[in-house]
Design an enzyme around this catalytic site. Structure first.
Site, mmCIF file in Angstrom:
data_model
loop_
_atom_site.group_PDB
_atom_site.id
_atom_site.type_symbol
_atom_site.label_atom_id
_atom_site.label_comp_id
_atom_site.label_asym_id
_atom_site.label_seq_id
_atom_site.Cartn_x
_atom_site.Cartn_y
_atom_site.Cartn_z
ATOM 1 C CD GLU A 1 -1.736 2.169 1.482
ATOM 2 O OE1 GLU A 1 -1.684 3.219 0.756
ATOM 3 O OE2 GLU A 1 -1.708 2.605 2.814
ATOM 4 C CB CYS B 1 -1.978 6.506 2.237
ATOM 5 S SG CYS B 1 -2.842 5.374 3.299
#
Length: 515
Positions: free
Chosen positions: A286, A320
């Site tokens: 990720e 994020c």
């Protein structure tokens, strides 16, 4: 019999009892600062001369803890430990493995404020952000435990007459978990227990800025009954041991959360087959995002402004999933911008131990310098509406910053800043807004604020992100409710906290028996 999964509730700090309990936890943690934390290899404490000194980003002279660093020789010992433990651990009943996670969740729940207090001190998280981080860690433990029980007997397949067929899952081997600092408990816990509950063993390398929280979590796993060698704690710098962990022939699985550049490099290195390696390495990554809040012309404009501010400035934009881009229909652009600026001016920035502070520091000097350099870029690319100032004299504090009238292809609209900076861009119409929203190399989260059902359906189809939200902020995914993972350069779309995630840590086996 386990009850159905339900996410851990957040603490209501408007209740005086809860505020007092959290203040007491902060005081207790203050008394624990500065201690030494060893490596854990095969259940044994190992101390090294080389150390990581973890500091408080809000008070950079304050040492949170001193953590031993693993060398390559120690990493080799950890691989031997993990490989040996794997031969036993893979055969442990999945329900027994799941029960260890349930016990670990109960331990953290009892010590919830303590763990959140460590996050306040080591990661610079304000109270509510720290509490949500701890709650998410509990959620990962509870959810993955139940998911493993669901998967333990495999999936049904067809059998013919005189034939019995089974399809079930087996562990892969030794996993390297490289966890981030921004969710120093939640993501670290989730990416550690997903491999172990599925029968793998782990080498855990936490972020060097938040290793104390990780050390505390390893202690919880031991208390919950995890056998020695199943998790080996190997903090260290990426320069010293990062590539070595990835390249090692005994590494079967890698789970990584971090920057795009590191993730891409890791993905490339993991593809190389090294001498003694008899398998292809599986990689779960990720890698961040450049996430957009789209505001339609018929949106609730107060909701739109609040959604932009919450998405951009929660935990100082160090997520994020943070909404670092606001793309707004030209008919309502000026009104939404004005409302967002007004809300931003009300945000408090300061020492996160104070209960009502909205934004604490950014994580370290490197982050501070990078964000401030992007703010200088923003002054050239847009119109500074609020913020733009930083102070690193005591800690690493940056004011929430809005730039208006930014070209969709400008650097601050394209590059991940990972700080409290949001760029506003004007769209001609809804189609143009979606075009801008999709014009980055990332595809993690997005939000659309609209009351137009046709536009909602269009965005569901055409807004190319892994997590899409309507009429709310684009941050705050909840385990089991909003499985999390992105498209494009945001990663492998390995939906953490979702029903498919554990299967990524196993390999399917078909057995066909004639009778």
């Amino acid at each position: 019999m386990l009850t159905p999964y339900k996410h851990e509730p957040f603490t209501d700090f408007s209740v005086e009892e809860n505020r007092s309990a959290f203040e007491a936890a902060l005081k207790n943690v203050e008394g624990e600062l500065g201690k030494d934390y060893p490596l854990v290899i095969n259940g044994e404490r190992v101390t090294t001369d080389d150390k990581i000194v973890s500091v408080n980003p809000a008070m950079k002279e304050q040492v949170i803890g001193v953590v031993s660093k693993a060398s390559r020789e120690i990493v080799d010992d950890a691989f031997k430990s993990a490989e040996t433990a794997f031969h036993t651990w893979k055969n442990v009943n999945p329900e027994e493995r799941a029960n260890i996670l349930i016990r670990a969740a109960a331990i953290i729940r009892r010590r919830k404020h303590e763990f959140s207090a460590w996050l306040v001190k080591e990661a610079g998280k304000p109270w509510k952000e720290a509490d949500a981080d701890t709650a998410e860690a509990i959620d990962f433990l509870e959810y993955y435990a139940r998911q493993m029980i669901t998967l333990k007997d495999g999936k049904p397949v067809n059998s013919r007459e005189g034939e019995h067929n089974r399809y079930f899952y087996t562990p892969i081997g030794v996993c390297v978990t490289i966890s981030p600092w921004n969710f120093a408990l939640a993501i670290m816990a989730g990416t550690t227990v997903a491999p172990i509950v599925t029968g793998n063993t782990v080498l855990l390398k936490p972020a060097s800025t938040t290793p104390v929280v990780a050390a505390k979590f390893v202690e919880v796993l031991e208390e919950a009954g995890l056998p020695k060698g199943v998790v080996n704690f190997v903090p260290g710098s990426g320069t010293d041991i990062g590539d070595y962990l990835i390249d090692h022939p005994k590494t079967s699985l890698i789970t990584f959360t971090g920057s795009r550049d590191v993730g891409v490099r890791l993905y490339e290195r993991a593809a190389v087959v090294h001498p003694g390696q008899q398998h292809l390495k599986r990689v779960i990554v990720e890698m961040g995002g450049k996430d957009t809040v789209v505001v339609d012309k018929d949106a609730d404009l107060d909701l739109a402004a609040q959604s932009i501010v919450t998405s951009a400035f929660g935990f100082s934009g160090q997520k994020c999933s943070a909404g670092s881009r606001a793309v707004i229909h030209q008919d309502v652009y000026d009104v939404v911008l004005e409302k967002a600026v007004a809300l931003t001016k009300q945000l408090s920035v300061g020492e996160p131990t104070a209960p009502d502070v909205y934004m604490g520091p950014v994580v370290d000097q490197g982050a501070f310098s990078k964000i401030m350099s992007y703010i200088e870029v923003g002054k050239e690319e847009g119109r500074l509406m609020v913020g733009g100032e930083g102070d690193d004299s005591k800690g690493f504090f940056i004011q929430p910053t809005i730039f208006a009238d930014v070209d969709p292809h400008a650097r601050i609209m394209q590059e991940e800043i990972f700080g409290p900076v949001v760029a506003f861009s004007k769209a001609r119409d809804f189609d143009h807004a979606l075009e801008i929203a999709n014009n980055t190399e990332y595809g993690l989260t997005g939000a659309v604020i609209t009351t137009n059902r046709h536009h909602i359906e269009k965005a569901k189809r055409d807004f190319h992100v892994g997590n899409l939200y309507f009429n709310r902020n684009c941050t705050g995914a909840i385990v089991g409710y909003h499985p999390f993972g992105g498209f494009k350069m945001s990663g492998t779309d390995s939906k953490a906290g979702g029903p498919d995630y554990l299967a990524l840590h196993m390999q399917a086996k078909t057995v066909s028996e004639m009778y």
